[in-house]
Design a protein around this motif. Structure first.
Motif, PDB file in Angstrom:
ATOM      1  N   UNK A 285       0.811  -1.219   0.000  1.00  0.00           N
ATOM      2  CA  UNK A 285       0.000   0.000   0.000  1.00  0.00           C
ATOM      3  C   UNK A 285       0.840   1.263   0.000  1.00  0.00           C
ATOM      4  N   UNK A 286       2.109   1.161   0.376  1.00  0.00           N
ATOM      5  CA  UNK A 286       2.989   2.330   0.444  1.00  0.00           C
ATOM      6  C   UNK A 286       3.771   2.477  -0.861  1.00  0.00           C
ATOM      7  N   UNK A 287       4.408   3.631  -1.009  1.00  0.00           N
ATOM      8  CA  UNK A 287       5.152   3.927  -2.236  1.00  0.00           C
ATOM      9  C   UNK A 287       6.620   3.529  -2.089  1.00  0.00           C
ATOM     10  N   UNK A 288       7.175   2.995  -3.150  1.00  0.00           N
ATOM     11  CA  UNK A 288       8.601   2.696  -3.268  1.00  0.00           C
ATOM     12  C   UNK A 288       9.162   3.502  -4.417  1.00  0.00           C
ATOM     13  N   UNK A 289      10.397   3.984  -4.283  1.00  0.00           N
ATOM     14  CA  UNK A 289      11.000   4.630  -5.444  1.00  0.00           C
ATOM     15  C   UNK A 289      11.465   3.548  -6.418  1.00  0.00           C
ATOM     16  N   UNK A 290      11.961   3.935  -7.566  1.00  0.00           N
ATOM     17  CA  UNK A 290      12.267   2.968  -8.622  1.00  0.00           C
ATOM     18  C   UNK A 290      13.305   1.939  -8.181  1.00  0.00           C
ATOM     19  N   UNK A 291      14.341   2.377  -7.479  1.00  0.00           N
ATOM     20  CA  UNK A 291      15.380   1.441  -7.047  1.00  0.00           C
ATOM     21  C   UNK A 291      14.854   0.489  -5.972  1.00  0.00           C
ATOM     22  N   UNK A 292      14.076   1.022  -5.052  1.00  0.00           N
ATOM     23  CA  UNK A 292      13.472   0.169  -4.021  1.00  0.00           C
ATOM     24  C   UNK A 292      12.512  -0.837  -4.643  1.00  0.00           C
ATOM     25  N   UNK A 293      11.761  -0.375  -5.654  1.00  0.00           N
ATOM     26  CA  UNK A 293      10.794  -1.255  -6.300  1.00  0.00           C
ATOM     27  C   UNK A 293      11.495  -2.413  -7.018  1.00  0.00           C
ATOM     28  N   UNK A 294      12.617  -2.102  -7.678  1.00  0.00           N
ATOM     29  CA  UNK A 294      13.376  -3.155  -8.356  1.00  0.00           C
ATOM     30  C   UNK A 294      13.884  -4.187  -7.352  1.00  0.00           C
ATOM     31  N   UNK A 295      14.355  -3.733  -6.204  1.00  0.00           N
ATOM     32  CA  UNK A 295      14.854  -4.634  -5.168  1.00  0.00           C
ATOM     33  C   UNK A 295      13.728  -5.494  -4.605  1.00  0.00           C
ATOM     34  N   UNK A 296      12.596  -4.884  -4.263  1.00  0.00           N
ATOM     35  CA  UNK A 296      11.473  -5.634  -3.695  1.00  0.00           C
ATOM     36  C   UNK A 296      10.915  -6.623  -4.704  1.00  0.00           C
ATOM     37  N   UNK A 297      10.869  -6.220  -5.980  1.00  0.00           N
ATOM     38  CA  UNK A 297      10.389  -7.145  -7.019  1.00  0.00           C
ATOM     39  C   UNK A 297      11.284  -8.370  -7.101  1.00  0.00           C
ATOM     40  N   UNK A 298      12.595  -8.160  -7.006  1.00  0.00           N
ATOM     41  CA  UNK A 298      13.529  -9.290  -7.054  1.00  0.00           C
ATOM     42  C   UNK A 298      13.336 -10.198  -5.844  1.00  0.00           C
ATOM     43  N   UNK A 299      13.086  -9.607  -4.678  1.00  0.00           N
ATOM     44  CA  UNK A 299      12.817 -10.410  -3.483  1.00  0.00           C
ATOM     45  C   UNK A 299      11.533 -11.212  -3.651  1.00  0.00           C
ATOM     46  N   UNK A 300      10.505 -10.580  -4.205  1.00  0.00           N
ATOM     47  CA  UNK A 300       9.230 -11.280  -4.407  1.00  0.00           C
ATOM     48  C   UNK A 300       9.409 -12.480  -5.338  1.00  0.00           C
ATOM     49  N   UNK A 301      10.210 -12.293  -6.384  1.00  0.00           N
ATOM     50  CA  UNK A 301      10.430 -13.381  -7.343  1.00  0.00           C
ATOM     51  C   UNK A 301      11.304 -14.493  -6.762  1.00  0.00           C
ATOM     52  N   UNK A 302      12.123 -14.164  -5.759  1.00  0.00           N
ATOM     53  CA  UNK A 302      13.087 -15.120  -5.220  1.00  0.00           C
ATOM     54  C   UNK A 302      12.553 -15.900  -4.025  1.00  0.00           C
ATOM     55  N   UNK A 303      11.871 -15.226  -3.116  1.00  0.00           N
ATOM     56  CA  UNK A 303      11.419 -15.858  -1.879  1.00  0.00           C
ATOM     57  C   UNK A 303      10.201 -16.752  -2.121  1.00  0.00           C
ATOM     58  N   UNK A 304      10.159 -17.879  -1.438  1.00  0.00           N
ATOM     59  CA  UNK A 304       9.070 -18.843  -1.576  1.00  0.00           C
ATOM     60  C   UNK A 304       8.086 -18.656  -0.429  1.00  0.00           C
ATOM     61  N   UNK A 305       6.837 -18.278  -0.720  1.00  0.00           N
ATOM     62  CA  UNK A 305       5.865 -18.052   0.370  1.00  0.00           C
ATOM     63  C   UNK A 305       5.672 -19.264   1.270  1.00  0.00           C
ATOM     64  N   UNK A 306       5.856 -20.459   0.725  1.00  0.00           N
ATOM     65  CA  UNK A 306       5.647 -21.670   1.544  1.00  0.00           C
ATOM     66  C   UNK A 306       6.695 -21.820   2.634  1.00  0.00           C
ATOM     67  N   UNK A 307       7.744 -21.012   2.584  1.00  0.00           N
ATOM     68  CA  UNK A 307       8.763 -21.058   3.637  1.00  0.00           C
ATOM     69  C   UNK A 307       8.315 -20.337   4.909  1.00  0.00           C
ATOM     70  N   UNK A 308       7.152 -19.685   4.850  1.00  0.00           N
ATOM     71  CA  UNK A 308       6.701 -18.896   5.996  1.00  0.00           C
ATOM     72  C   UNK A 308       5.454 -19.528   6.608  1.00  0.00           C
ATOM     73  N   UNK A 309       5.159 -19.149   7.845  1.00  0.00           N
ATOM     74  CA  UNK A 309       4.172 -19.849   8.667  1.00  0.00           C
ATOM     75  C   UNK A 309       2.818 -20.002   7.988  1.00  0.00           C
ATOM     76  N   UNK A 310       2.254 -18.907   7.472  1.00  0.00           N
ATOM     77  CA  UNK A 310       0.909 -18.984   6.892  1.00  0.00           C
ATOM     78  C   UNK A 310       0.932 -19.047   5.370  1.00  0.00           C
ATOM     79  N   UNK A 311       2.094 -19.359   4.834  1.00  0.00           N
ATOM     80  CA  UNK A 311       2.266 -19.488   3.387  1.00  0.00           C
ATOM     81  C   UNK A 311       1.953 -18.198   2.642  1.00  0.00           C
ATOM     82  N   UNK A 312       2.049 -17.077   3.320  1.00  0.00           N
ATOM     83  CA  UNK A 312       1.894 -15.762   2.700  1.00  0.00           C
ATOM     84  C   UNK A 312       3.194 -14.996   2.861  1.00  0.00           C
TER      85      UNK A 312
END
Length: 561
Positions: A285-312
């Protein structure tokens, strides 16, 4: 009509004439297409090239065109040449060397979609062969199916150059006659004067509400001594650039010299500022600048949700990953990232806590009316989140969101502008060396010149030849530094790439001597001007029939520059 020649300087052997008048059929068109050398020495580094300034009202020279790619973000045209159907010879030869966002125009040409071309002319003197580059670019795009616009920048001429309205009227007619004579279809295209176009002036007024003096100061160097009329003329030029999109948004290209790039950059900014909605990609819901957005997008593509407690995958999970990430783990993300970006992104993710991290497109409210914002909310199908100043949509692609935003905007009184594109051509060297200038008659060939005068100017032109004929044969000429070779490459060879390359190769190979080369160029120039003057006479009737006033009733101060 005959022309005077100097037998001592125009002598050319039968063998040389056979070489230079003919065109080799041994080299294929595809080979010649990319091998015509750059006509102004663009392959070599130029002294003093570290400081490149682009001034729309200053010197029309650029010390090193490659600096424009690095310093101003102009893209190399050659990289998209294969995407352009039936490219103009100025494109094939590298005379058109750069662009901003031309791909939408090329795609429209390939797909048969609507697009437009527009350029303007400040009537401060006679139109000359340097202006012909822009004339040709407009006409070529029109023949490829584009809506074509040619304008007389008379408000700019009066306010920035102090030209009297009488002189403006005189020169305006000459520009329009040459444009029509060269092939502009005035019945299919549109010609206008800034001062007579009320729709244009209304658009300029609206654009002016999105511009301010501080950016004019930064872009153009305006100061306390700059007249308000001069500043107003800049906003009018912004309106010119966006004018083809008033009826409907469409890819639009502005062919200009690189000194006009500040206008293009500002017009692209204003086109964006006028939009009701901005569309971007987001992950929370918050804003990221372009560099932050690129980093977060890479994390989203890399991290597996099933590795976390509620699979989210939640914001706090990504924050924890970044907090513990080693340089090796960050490198594995495949993005170049600095510690400042990592820390700022982590802080925002920490603050969001357990909010799920999910990709979505975001509609940002820039200038929307209350009615338009409500219409957008209603138009977004599927899952969405509505905030005070933006709407997040989870089931739309970025392309679908862009189209929807434009549609809602136009249905609610907005313009829906697309960012205008541009292409940039190299400046022609003056016939006497240095820059080609309207104020130095010997440096240029006017499109109004008597053919004999054009012939004589070419015969008197500076060349890239050696001191003696023997040295020329031994070392070859310096075609890259030769204004006469530029005449061949920019104009006299027409669409014949093989001929242009043949002239170059014979020059640098020592086969072609300057006397014969200039004689051939002078004859071709004579023929061009003779033909052009005849077509200008034919264009008189066409111009008189158009709804354009070339006898201004305006009064005001102005010099006779």
């Amino acid at each position: 009509m005959t022309r005077d020649t100097d037998p001592e300087t125009s002598a050319q052997s039968d063998d040389e004439r056979a070489r230079t008048d003919g065109v080799s059929d041994e080299q294929s068109e595809s080979e010649a297409r990319r091998e015509v050398p750059l006509p102004d020495g663009g392959e070599t580094e130029t002294a003093g090239a570290d400081d490149v300034a682009l001034d729309p009202w200053g010197s029309s020279t650029v010390s090193d065109y490659r600096k424009l790619f690095e310093e101003f973000g102009i893209e190399e045209f050659d990289e998209l040449l294969d995407e352009v159907p039936n490219p103009h010879y100025l494109m094939r030869r590298g005379v058109i060397f750069g662009h901003r966002d031309y791909r939408p125009v090329a795609e429209a040409m390939r797909e048969g979609d609507e697009f437009a071309v527009l350029s303007g002319f400040m009537p401060t003197g006679d139109p000359h062969i340097g202006h012909k580059l822009v004339f040709d670019e407009i006409i070529w795009h029109q023949k490829q199916g584009g809506d074509a616009y040619g304008l007389i920048a008379d408000l700019e001429a009066h306010s920035a150059r102090g030209l009297s309205w009488g002189k403006i009227d005189e020169h305006a007619r000459d520009y329009l006659l040459s444009l029509i004579a060269l092939g502009f279809d005035a019945e299919d295209g549109e010609l206008y004067r800034q001062s007579d176009n009320r729709v244009l002036q209304d658009l300029a007024f609206e654009l002016g509400s999105k511009a301010n003096f501080s950016e004019f100061e930064a872009i153009y160097g305006f100061g306390g001594e700059t007249s308000v009329s001069h500043m107003q003329s800049v906003v009018t030029q912004m309106a010119d650039i966006l004018y083809p999109q008033l009826d409907e948004p469409k890819p639009t290209v502005i062919p200009v010299g690189p000194d006009q790039d500040p206008h293009v950059r500002l017009a692209r900014d204003l086109a964006s500022r006028m939009r009701f909605f901005g569309v971007t990609e987001a992950y929370a819901s918050f804003e990221l600048d372009d560099r932050e957005k690129t980093l977060v997008a890479a994390c989203y593509d890399t991290l597996d949700p099933t590795d976390f407690d509620d699979h989210d995958l939640r914001c706090v999970h990504v924050a924890e990953f970044l907090d513990e990430a080693t340089p090796e783990k960050l490198d594995a993300l495949g993005v170049v990232v600095d510690s400042e970006t990592v820390n700022s992104a982590k802080a925002k993710l920490d603050e969001a806590g357990m909010e799920p991290l999910r990709p979505r497109v975001r509609f940002l409210d820039r200038n929307a009316t209350e009615e338009a914002f409500e219409a957008l909310i209603e138009a977004v199908d599927g899952e969405k989140r509505v905030f005070e100043e933006h709407v997040d949509a989870f089931e739309l692609s970025a392309e679908e969101a862009e189209e929807l935003a434009r549609q809602v905007e136009m249905e609610n009184g907005g313009y829906g502008f697309l960012p205008p594109s541009s292409i940039y051509h190299r400046f022609m060297t003056g016939l006497t060396g240095g820059k080609m200038s309207s104020s130095i008659p010997a440096s240029h060939i006017s499109l109004l010149d008597d053919p004999q005068d054009g012939y004589d100017k070419v015969r008197s032109a500076t060349t890239g030849g050696r001191e003696t004929a023997d040295l020329q044969r031994e070392l070859g000429g310096e075609a890259d530094k030769c204004p006469v070779y530029e005449l061949y490459a920019y104009l006299l060879s027409g669409d014949d790439d093989e001929f242009a390359k043949r002239v170059y190769d014979e020059c640098v190979g020592g086969e072609r001597l300057c006397g014969g080369c200039k004689e051939q160029a002078a004859e071709l120039m004579y023929e061009f001007l003779e033909d052009h003057q005849e077509k200008r006479e034919e264009a008189e009737e066409l111009l008189d029939a158009l709804d354009i006033d070339l006898d201004s009733k305006r009064r005001g101060s102005g010099g006779e520059h």
